[in-house]
Design a protein around this motif. Sequence first.
Motif, mmCIF file in Angstrom:
data_model
loop_
_atom_site.group_PDB
_atom_site.id
_atom_site.type_symbol
_atom_site.label_atom_id
_atom_site.label_comp_id
_atom_site.label_asym_id
_atom_site.label_seq_id
_atom_site.Cartn_x
_atom_site.Cartn_y
_atom_site.Cartn_z
ATOM 1 N N UNK A 21 -58.764 -103.743 92.692
ATOM 2 C CA UNK A 21 -57.916 -102.667 92.782
ATOM 3 C C UNK A 21 -56.843 -102.718 93.509
ATOM 4 N N UNK A 22 -56.842 -102.986 94.634
ATOM 5 C CA UNK A 22 -55.588 -103.027 95.429
ATOM 6 C C UNK A 22 -54.522 -104.476 94.935
ATOM 7 N N UNK A 23 -55.229 -105.347 94.874
ATOM 8 C CA UNK A 23 -54.365 -106.578 94.011
ATOM 9 C C UNK A 23 -53.753 -106.188 92.852
ATOM 10 N N UNK A 24 -54.769 -105.558 92.055
ATOM 11 C CA UNK A 24 -54.146 -105.428 90.655
ATOM 12 C C UNK A 24 -53.088 -104.105 90.551
ATOM 13 N N UNK A 25 -53.436 -103.316 91.395
ATOM 14 C CA UNK A 25 -52.449 -102.300 91.579
ATOM 15 C C UNK A 25 -51.191 -102.519 92.207
ATOM 16 N N UNK A 27 -49.877 -105.691 91.558
ATOM 17 C CA UNK A 27 -49.107 -105.957 90.253
ATOM 18 C C UNK A 27 -48.703 -105.101 89.390
ATOM 19 N N UNK A 28 -49.281 -104.196 88.921
ATOM 20 C CA UNK A 28 -48.809 -103.142 88.169
ATOM 21 C C UNK A 28 -47.690 -102.536 88.840
ATOM 22 N N UNK A 29 -47.628 -102.296 90.028
ATOM 23 C CA UNK A 29 -46.566 -101.548 90.482
ATOM 24 C C UNK A 29 -45.308 -102.514 90.591
ATOM 25 N N UNK A 30 -45.641 -103.784 90.489
ATOM 26 C CA UNK A 30 -44.428 -104.553 90.170
ATOM 27 C C UNK A 30 -43.694 -104.580 88.718
ATOM 28 N N UNK A 31 -44.537 -104.168 87.954
ATOM 29 C CA UNK A 31 -44.151 -104.019 86.442
ATOM 30 C C UNK A 31 -44.964 -105.011 85.636
ATOM 31 N N UNK A 32 -46.261 -105.582 86.253
ATOM 32 C CA UNK A 32 -46.918 -106.550 85.424
ATOM 33 C C UNK A 32 -48.260 -105.682 84.687
ATOM 34 N N UNK A 33 -48.907 -106.284 83.941
ATOM 35 C CA UNK A 33 -50.088 -105.727 83.483
ATOM 36 C C UNK A 33 -49.715 -105.538 81.977
ATOM 37 N N UNK A 34 -50.902 -104.947 81.476
ATOM 38 C CA UNK A 34 -50.767 -104.740 79.839
ATOM 39 C C UNK A 34 -50.126 -103.316 79.568
ATOM 40 N N UNK A 35 -49.750 -103.107 78.352
ATOM 41 C CA UNK A 35 -48.813 -101.889 78.061
ATOM 42 C C UNK A 35 -49.731 -100.545 78.580
ATOM 43 N N UNK A 36 -50.995 -100.589 78.665
ATOM 44 C CA UNK A 36 -51.658 -99.412 78.970
ATOM 45 C C UNK A 36 -51.949 -99.134 80.452
ATOM 46 N N UNK A 44 -52.442 -86.607 98.519
ATOM 47 C CA UNK A 44 -53.775 -86.222 98.878
ATOM 48 C C UNK A 44 -54.085 -84.611 99.244
ATOM 49 N N UNK A 45 -55.263 -84.114 98.885
ATOM 50 C CA UNK A 45 -55.236 -82.600 98.930
ATOM 51 C C UNK A 45 -55.311 -82.092 100.229
ATOM 52 N N UNK A 46 -55.596 -83.214 101.197
ATOM 53 C CA UNK A 46 -55.759 -82.517 102.596
ATOM 54 C C UNK A 46 -54.765 -83.455 103.632
ATOM 55 N N UNK A 47 -54.293 -84.600 103.134
ATOM 56 C CA UNK A 47 -53.519 -85.395 104.105
ATOM 57 C C UNK A 47 -51.963 -85.216 103.466
ATOM 58 N N UNK A 48 -51.632 -84.968 102.291
ATOM 59 C CA UNK A 48 -50.403 -84.937 101.964
ATOM 60 C C UNK A 48 -50.031 -86.322 101.563
ATOM 61 N N UNK A 49 -50.876 -87.347 101.921
ATOM 62 C CA UNK A 49 -50.314 -88.735 101.965
ATOM 63 C C UNK A 49 -50.480 -89.120 100.368
ATOM 64 N N UNK A 50 -49.496 -90.155 100.149
ATOM 65 C CA UNK A 50 -49.354 -90.583 98.673
ATOM 66 C C UNK A 50 -50.383 -91.541 98.334
ATOM 67 N N UNK A 51 -51.472 -91.434 97.375
ATOM 68 C CA UNK A 51 -52.453 -92.580 97.061
ATOM 69 C C UNK A 51 -52.116 -93.212 95.585
ATOM 70 N N UNK A 52 -52.422 -94.220 95.693
ATOM 71 C CA UNK A 52 -52.306 -95.028 94.349
ATOM 72 C C UNK A 52 -53.528 -95.659 93.911
ATOM 73 N N UNK A 53 -53.694 -95.586 92.644
ATOM 74 C CA UNK A 53 -55.072 -96.409 92.180
ATOM 75 C C UNK A 53 -54.422 -96.914 90.535
ATOM 76 N N UNK A 54 -54.718 -98.023 90.116
ATOM 77 C CA UNK A 54 -54.567 -98.679 88.682
ATOM 78 C C UNK A 54 -55.501 -97.820 87.712
ATOM 79 N N UNK A 55 -54.738 -97.479 86.651
ATOM 80 C CA UNK A 55 -55.606 -96.976 85.612
ATOM 81 C C UNK A 55 -55.117 -97.507 84.105
ATOM 82 N N UNK A 56 -56.017 -97.128 83.145
ATOM 83 C CA UNK A 56 -55.906 -97.356 81.910
ATOM 84 C C UNK A 56 -55.547 -96.115 81.088
ATOM 85 N N UNK A 57 -54.333 -95.975 80.646
ATOM 86 C CA UNK A 57 -53.587 -94.813 79.981
ATOM 87 C C UNK A 57 -53.986 -94.873 78.482
#
Length: 151
Positions: A21-25, A27-36, A44-57
């Motif tokens: 997920x870290x590696x694929x995320x 790549x997706x952050x760079x603009x790679x990956x499929x259309x979805x 974060x609900x407690x920390x306020x830190x920005x979290x990222x995860x790759x998803x299929x839309x």
Amino acid sequence: MNADSTMQAFRAPTAIDRVFNRFFGYLVGLGLGLKHNYLLQVRGRKSGKLYSTPIDLLEMDGKLFLVAPRGRTQWVRNAEAAREVTLKKGSFRQSFGLRTIPDAKKPELLKAYLDSFKTTVQRFFPLPAGSDAQAFAAIAENYPVFELVNV
């Protein structure tokens, strides 16, 4: 949903899943990956830190949906608290509000999600891809689904 079913509905990622997920995320952050493929960003609900995860839309009937195949994960809990997420892919970035889909309306969406992305998410579903939508009614409470709405 009681506390026991909430715990059972969450499927923690393995160490291999986290690395992938870290590696694929990245790549997706760079603009790679499929259309979805997008990088979902949520505070974060407690920390306020920005979290990222790759998803299929999932796009269905002109609407966009987030489905949580692992259940009530941290990103789901953070999104429920923030009520807003951002989708990112390369230089594209757009924020959305969330509308929680009730269990009774999930079967068609869960079926479409599993049928569309079966190679990556089948292992999180007890039903095989191609199952009738009605079969998803029995498991709908274990899979959070959100419609993305413009903010």
